[in-house]
Write an enzyme that holds these catalytic residues in place. Structure first.
Site, short mmCIF file in Angstrom:
data_model
loop_
_atom_site.label_atom_id
_atom_site.label_comp_id
_atom_site.label_asym_id
_atom_site.label_seq_id
_atom_site.Cartn_x
_atom_site.Cartn_y
_atom_site.Cartn_z
N ASP A 2 -19.75 -3.87 5.66
CA ASP A 2 -19.38 -4.64 4.48
C ASP A 2 -18.62 -3.70 3.56
OD1 ASP A 2 -19.30 -5.96 1.98
OD2 ASP A 2 -21.16 -7.02 2.40
N ASN A 31 -8.61 -3.41 7.92
CA ASN A 31 -8.03 -4.75 7.74
C ASN A 31 -8.78 -5.57 6.70
OD1 ASN A 31 -6.74 -7.44 8.64
ND2 ASN A 31 -8.91 -7.74 9.13
N TYR A 78 -5.25 -7.69 -7.47
CA TYR A 78 -5.01 -7.43 -6.05
C TYR A 78 -3.99 -6.31 -5.87
CZ TYR A 78 -3.71 -8.34 -1.17
OH TYR A 78 -3.46 -8.22 0.17
N LYS A 86 -4.73 -2.64 -4.10
CA LYS A 86 -4.05 -2.26 -2.87
C LYS A 86 -3.10 -1.08 -3.07
CE LYS A 86 -4.37 -4.28 0.64
NZ LYS A 86 -5.29 -4.15 1.81
N THR A 146 -3.29 -17.17 6.82
CA THR A 146 -4.74 -17.05 6.93
C THR A 146 -5.38 -17.89 5.82
OG1 THR A 146 -4.72 -15.14 5.48
CG2 THR A 146 -4.57 -14.72 7.86
#
Length: 254
Positions: free
Chosen positions: A67, A96, A167, A171, A200
């Site tokens: 996790d 990923n 986000y 990243k 996705t």
């Protein structure tokens, strides 16, 4: 007597859904491969379904719990691989797993949302690398691959103007981590690969938020691109780079 060739050992996080599952499918079709599928819940039906995927000759699958919000799962998984499965090297690790459906520019985003995504998208890959580094250093042409995004680009921020600060910032830090691995670990191949705006669950959720029917890139197209980049990656040509599926972008556009 010919010495048997040890299987190629591949670990993929988030391997039971989306791009992770598509990559797992491709590696499982390769011969003489050990696919280590890291998932949040090994008992989930999508995790158990990985055992039913077609496999190449001599190829096996192992499911372990990692996790991204846990500081210890990756270390525990490596211990399990060593003690229960006799795995003492990794050739490919694909970071990923990630999360990105937090929307809002700097005037709207909540600090706790940023912290959460940093925990998942930055600290998660950091813990993963720290756990797998000794096994990677024992691997064959060892590769550490982060699934990245142009939303995290600092130099080309204007090209991805989506209001996704949480986000993008999380990243961007993960991109930095991956290039730092390249600089600090000369024996490894470490790079970021952008698979495009994928269809996705996460990608389609984002697409609908911004008024599109769905994301732009089919998962299989993304998976073929990422798989090809991983297979052909070299220290000289790929390591330390940001590789993108978007042909209009520079190869190393951080």
């Amino acid at each position: 007597m010919t010495t048997p060739i040890s299987p190629t050992a591949v670990l993929i996080t988030g391997a039971n859904r989306g791009l992770g599952r598509a990559l797992a499918t491709r590696f499982l079709l390769q011969p003489n491969t050990t696919l280590i599928a890291a998932v949040r819940d090994p008992e989930h039906p999508t995790s158990k379904a990985l055992f039913d995927l077609p496999r190449g000759d001599g190829t096996t699958v192992i499911v372990v719990k990692i996790d991204s919000l846990s500081d210890t799962d990756a270390q525990d998984a490596v211990k399990t691989l060593q003690t229960d499965h006799g795995i003492h090297k990794l050739d490919i690790v694909v970071a990923n797993a990630g999360h990105g459906t937090v929307f809002g520019d700097l005037s709207l985003v909540k600090p706790h949302e940023v912290r959460h995504l940093v925990d998942v998208n930055t600290i998660g890959p950091l813990c993963l690398f720290q756990a797998v580094r000794p096994l990677l250093e024992a691997g064959n042409r060892p590769r550490f691959v982060l699934i990245g995004t142009p939303i995290a680009s600092i130099g080309a921020m204007e090209n991805s103007p989506f209001p996704m600060f949480a986000y993008g910032a999380s990243k961007a830090a993960a991109h930095y981590l991956t290039r730092k691995i390249h600089c600090e670990s000369p024996g490894l191949i470490s790079f970021v690969v952008d698979p495009g705006f994928m269809q996705t669950d996460m990608g389609n959720t984002g697409a609908r938020h911004f008024g599109y029917e769905q994301a732009f890139v089919p998962v299989d197209k993304s998976a073929d691109f990422v798989f090809d980049q991983i297979k052909k990656a070299t220290r000289e040509q790929t390591s330390g780079k940001f590789v993108t599926i978007d042909e209009t972008r520079e190869f190393n556009e951080w």
